[in-house]
Write a protein that holds these residues in place. Structure first.
Motif, PDB file in Angstrom:
ATOM      1  N   SER A 196       0.755  -1.150   0.136  1.00  0.00           N
ATOM      2  CA  SER A 196      -0.262   0.639  -0.064  1.00  0.00           C
ATOM      3  C   SER A 196       0.788   1.238   0.156  1.00  0.00           C
ATOM      4  O   SER A 196       0.521   2.199  -0.407  1.00  0.00           O
ATOM      5  CB  SER A 196      -0.791   0.213   0.880  1.00  0.00           C
ATOM      6  N   GLU A 279      -1.900  -0.421   6.827  1.00  0.00           N
ATOM      7  CA  GLU A 279      -3.237  -0.337   5.661  1.00  0.00           C
ATOM      8  C   GLU A 279      -3.055  -1.826   5.098  1.00  0.00           C
ATOM      9  O   GLU A 279      -3.681  -2.123   4.044  1.00  0.00           O
ATOM     10  CB  GLU A 279      -2.457   0.695   4.928  1.00  0.00           C
ATOM     11  N   ASN A 280      -1.944  -2.095   5.271  1.00  0.00           N
ATOM     12  CA  ASN A 280      -1.463  -3.767   4.090  1.00  0.00           C
ATOM     13  C   ASN A 280      -2.625  -4.832   4.502  1.00  0.00           C
ATOM     14  O   ASN A 280      -3.644  -5.354   4.059  1.00  0.00           O
ATOM     15  CB  ASN A 280      -0.461  -3.942   4.272  1.00  0.00           C
ATOM     16  N   ARG A 282      -5.444  -3.539   6.325  1.00  0.00           N
ATOM     17  CA  ARG A 282      -7.017  -3.932   6.178  1.00  0.00           C
ATOM     18  C   ARG A 282      -7.289  -3.460   4.354  1.00  0.00           C
ATOM     19  O   ARG A 282      -7.680  -4.563   4.796  1.00  0.00           O
ATOM     20  CB  ARG A 282      -6.945  -2.521   6.532  1.00  0.00           C
ATOM     21  N   GLN A 283      -6.640  -3.216   3.777  1.00  0.00           N
ATOM     22  CA  GLN A 283      -6.413  -4.288   2.621  1.00  0.00           C
ATOM     23  C   GLN A 283      -6.506  -5.533   2.795  1.00  0.00           C
ATOM     24  O   GLN A 283      -7.012  -6.297   1.761  1.00  0.00           O
ATOM     25  CB  GLN A 283      -5.515  -3.385   1.311  1.00  0.00           C
ATOM     26  N   VAL A 286     -10.265  -6.316   3.833  1.00  0.00           N
ATOM     27  CA  VAL A 286     -10.978  -5.995   2.771  1.00  0.00           C
ATOM     28  C   VAL A 286     -11.565  -6.813   2.035  1.00  0.00           C
ATOM     29  O   VAL A 286     -12.096  -7.458   1.355  1.00  0.00           O
ATOM     30  CB  VAL A 286     -10.752  -4.911   1.984  1.00  0.00           C
ATOM     31  N   HIS A 287     -10.656  -7.557   1.436  1.00  0.00           N
ATOM     32  CA  HIS A 287     -10.706  -9.094   0.941  1.00  0.00           C
ATOM     33  C   HIS A 287     -11.471 -10.252   0.989  1.00  0.00           C
ATOM     34  O   HIS A 287     -12.010 -10.914   0.741  1.00  0.00           O
ATOM     35  CB  HIS A 287      -9.545  -9.048   0.098  1.00  0.00           C
ATOM     36  N   TRP A 299     -12.423  -6.190  -3.563  1.00  0.00           N
ATOM     37  CA  TRP A 299     -10.874  -5.326  -3.271  1.00  0.00           C
ATOM     38  C   TRP A 299     -10.250  -4.355  -4.389  1.00  0.00           C
ATOM     39  O   TRP A 299     -10.024  -3.482  -3.941  1.00  0.00           O
ATOM     40  CB  TRP A 299      -9.751  -6.774  -3.318  1.00  0.00           C
ATOM     41  N   TYR A 302     -11.309  -0.786  -3.632  1.00  0.00           N
ATOM     42  CA  TYR A 302     -10.857   0.023  -2.099  1.00  0.00           C
ATOM     43  C   TYR A 302      -9.133   0.267  -2.509  1.00  0.00           C
ATOM     44  O   TYR A 302      -9.309   1.333  -2.853  1.00  0.00           O
ATOM     45  CB  TYR A 302     -11.120  -0.900  -1.197  1.00  0.00           C
ATOM     46  N   VAL A 303      -8.747  -0.449  -3.308  1.00  0.00           N
ATOM     47  CA  VAL A 303      -7.595  -0.225  -3.373  1.00  0.00           C
ATOM     48  C   VAL A 303      -7.213   0.721  -4.831  1.00  0.00           C
ATOM     49  O   VAL A 303      -5.762   1.735  -4.287  1.00  0.00           O
ATOM     50  CB  VAL A 303      -6.240  -1.627  -3.993  1.00  0.00           C
ATOM     51  N   PHE A 306      -8.294   4.238  -2.944  1.00  0.00           N
ATOM     52  CA  PHE A 306      -7.552   4.243  -2.021  1.00  0.00           C
ATOM     53  C   PHE A 306      -6.523   4.971  -2.370  1.00  0.00           C
ATOM     54  O   PHE A 306      -5.478   6.207  -1.625  1.00  0.00           O
ATOM     55  CB  PHE A 306      -7.310   3.076  -0.787  1.00  0.00           C
ATOM     56  N   ALA A 322      -8.973   5.886   4.625  1.00  0.00           N
ATOM     57  CA  ALA A 322      -9.739   4.265   4.591  1.00  0.00           C
ATOM     58  C   ALA A 322     -10.593   3.883   4.757  1.00  0.00           C
ATOM     59  O   ALA A 322     -11.518   3.991   3.965  1.00  0.00           O
ATOM     60  CB  ALA A 322      -8.276   3.341   5.615  1.00  0.00           C
TER      61      ALA A 322
END
Length: 627
Positions: A196, A279-280, A282-283, A286-287, A299, A302-303, A306, A322
């Motif tokens: 990220s 943040e990694n 969080r991502q 999310v997935h 995903w 979102y990425v 972001f 985020a």
């Protein structure tokens, strides 16, 4: 001093990573076949370069050129595109290893008109992967401009190619990437190892540009169930002796278990490594959460959002930003927070622990040590992260004939069925072909058309089989109409094959009329005259005779009148007998009904007869009493 400390900390974290995984790097290969000269025909491997555009799913056939001057390729070649294809074959330039970056050699060859580059090793060793240089002034932006494929070959192979060229032999090679990605079934499983952090230079720019450009294809493939995509993020750990240091505290979460290098490489300014790790995480969540609700493709949204809305460069890289993105995509924030856990707790984080475990290579896949890295069907992608190039690599991972339509578009592959029908069977009249275009080429396979199965080798023969086969181009059989009359060699009562109808001869695919009169196979009765017709014949008897075709004889027409008279008599007799039977039936029915009525009436009117009987029996008694 700050930069030195940051660099030392980064080295410490990287060393910890190497200790953790006992790194095992796998070289991804393409196949190189010598087509000529004949005495050199052989098949060797080449290590695919980690830059440029390997032609995944395809191949290139070209003539080899070894420069008489500047064979290392470290300087721009003299002349105006000296390697530009001189014939209908492209040029494959052979260069020597050493003196400059691999990528610079390939760039200079591309400028000179090369279609592909082979770099021969300078020492006898196992193949290694040619990587692009890290960001430096030497790179000068040329790496992103390389659009041809390249590979490193073994020294012995390179020497043999040079010797053949020295002997004035034409060296013809095929570099083949069709088997570089396994293609076992109708679904491609792929991973994208990313980050990220958007302040890590050219590599970060490359991966974020790729996510934005590839998002559309990725979501179409994911929604259609054609692919199984999983994002991953590399993390390091802080060695126990350094856990309490300020460096580890600022770069790690969960007490040194999961770390990332400082984004600006300066501990005193900007963002910290732990911001990136969080943040990694969080991502990843999310997935994971989106996947649980069958929306795994979110995903990509979102990425992308972001990166646009929460960039480090604009000082917007934060938890608040985020959460704004998650809210706009209608993502369940509470579930995502629960998945992320507590970054301050001295415990393992399930999600990040799994990431560290899967970084270690298993089976045919090597360790993940470079960012970004794309893994397709457990094989690492090599080359530039460019939308079309990656799509071709994904498409090469499908089993033949199972590719989605996006893989068969003109900008991704060449439809080999368009030229000479791919060498397959074809029925031009019915517009039916056995050629099926695939991403890696084509297959010749007899088709199914409107429920009718064609059977054959697909190259020279395909024959309709089963019910309803005659409805499609008459089953491939002969058929012709003349004067409003149609004859066909196809029969629905037969599952396959063609047979000329009565009155015709041939193999069923071509039928010709039989001249029964000329062959004297019919109308042989005395005094008969024969006239051939299409599909039959006309036969006339002399005089007033009548021709009977089945027996091929002539009979008197009067006999025919007698027969009709006899038939009339028989019918009259039958009708008379029927009428008599009907009258007799009515008489018998009437008699039966009368007897039934009498029997019923006798049950209700018996008194007169009973009184007469009693009187007759009592009379003698009275006479006896008188006496």
């Amino acid at each position: 001093m700050k930069l030195c400390v940051a660099a030392a900390a980064a080295v410490t974290l990287f060393a910890a990573w190497l200790i953790l995984v006992d790194a095992r790097f796998v070289v991804e290969k393409s196949s190189i076949t010598v087509l000529s000269p004949h005495k050199m025909r052989t098949k060797r491997d080449g290590a695919i370069g980690n830059f440029g555009l390997p032609d995944y799913g395809g191949f290139i056939v070209g003539s080899v050129v070894y420069p008489a001057k500047g064979s290392h390729g470290c300087q721009v070649f003299d002349g105006d595109k000296p390697f530009k294809l001189q014939s209908y074959r492209p040029t494959i330039v052979l260069l020597d290893r050493g003196e400059c970056y691999f990528a610079l050699k390939v760039w200079h060859a591309q400028l000179a008109g090369a279609a592909a580059v082979l770099v021969t090793d300078s020492i006898d060793e196992s193949l290694i992967t040619m990587d692009s240089p890290e960001e430096s002034s030497d790179a000068d932006g040329y790496i992103e401009k390389i659009v041809i494929p390249s590979a490193l070959i073994e020294k012995s192979f390179g020497d043999s190619l040079k010797d053949a060229l020295k002997n004035k032999d034409e060296v013809l090679l095929r570099i083949d990437w069709r088997e570089s990605v396994p293609h076992p079934d109708n679904r491609v499983e792929y991973e994208f190892w990313t980050n990220s952090n958007d302040e890590c230079g050219a590599r970060c720019e490359e991966q974020m540009n790729f996510v934005k450009s590839f998002k559309g294809h990725a979501q179409i493939l994911e929604r259609g169930g054609y692919t199984l995509f999983t994002p991953h993020y590399i993390t390091w750990f802080c060695p126990p002796p350094f856990i309490l240091s300020s460096q580890c505290k600022s770069q790690c979460i969960n007490h040194g278990r999961y770390c990332a290098p400082d984004p600006e490489k300066d501990f005193g300014e900007g963002y910290e490594g732990k911001d990136v790790v969080y943040e990694n995480l969080r991502q990843l969540c999310v997935h994971r959460v989106a996947n649980e609700s069958n929306r795994s493709w979110v995903w990509w949204d979102y990425v992308t959002d972001f990166h646009i809305r929460c960039s480090m460069k604009e000082k917007r890289y934060s938890k608040d930003c985020a959460e704004e993105v998650m809210k706009s995509l209608d993502l369940p924030m509470e579930k995502i927070k629960k998945c992320m856990g507590d970054p301050e707790a001295d415990v393992e984080n399930e999600v990040l622990k799994n990431e560290q475990q899967v970084q270690i290579g298993r089976g045919s896949r090597g360790d993940i040590t470079i960012l970004p890295t794309l893994v397709l069907n457990n094989v690492q992608y090599r080359g530039k992260l460019e939308r079309t190039a990656v799509l071709k690599a994904v498409c090469s991972g499908f089993k033949e004939t199972t590719e989605p339509s996006v893989c068969l578009s003109g900008d991704v592959e060449t439809n080999e069925c368009l030229e000479r029908n791919g060498g397959c069977w074809e029925d031009k009249k019915a517009n039916i072909t056995a050629c099926k275009d695939t991403f890696r080429g084509r297959v010749c396979e007899c088709p199914v058309v409107n429920g009718v199965q064609y059977k054959g080798d697909g190259y020279t023969t395909c024959e309709a089989f089963g019910p309803a086969r005659c409805s499609i181009n008459n089953g491939g059989c002969w058929s012709e109409t003349k004067n409003g009359v149609t004859f066909s060699a196809c029969s629905d009562s037969k599952a396959n094959g063609c047979q000329c109808p009565v009155g015709f001869v041939g193999d069923g695919y071509k039928c010709e009329d039989v001249d029964e009169c000329k062959e004297r196979s019919a109308c042989q009765c005395d005094g008969c005259s024969c006239k051939d017709t299409w599909g039959g014949y006309d036969c006339k008897c002399k005089g007033n005779l009548l021709y009977i075709k089945e027996q091929d004889v002539c009979i008197e027409r009067s006999g025919s009148r007698f027969g009709r008279f006899l038939a009339f008599v028989v019918i009259a007799v039958v009708l008379g007998a029927g009428l008599a039977g009907y009258v007799f039936y009515k008489y018998r029915l009437r008699s039966y009904m009368d007897s039934e009525i009498m029997a019923i009436m006798s049950q209700y009117m018996p008194l007169d007869q009973q009184n007469n009987v009693v009187h007759a029996e009592a009379q003698p008694l009275r006479q006896e009493g008188t006496a």
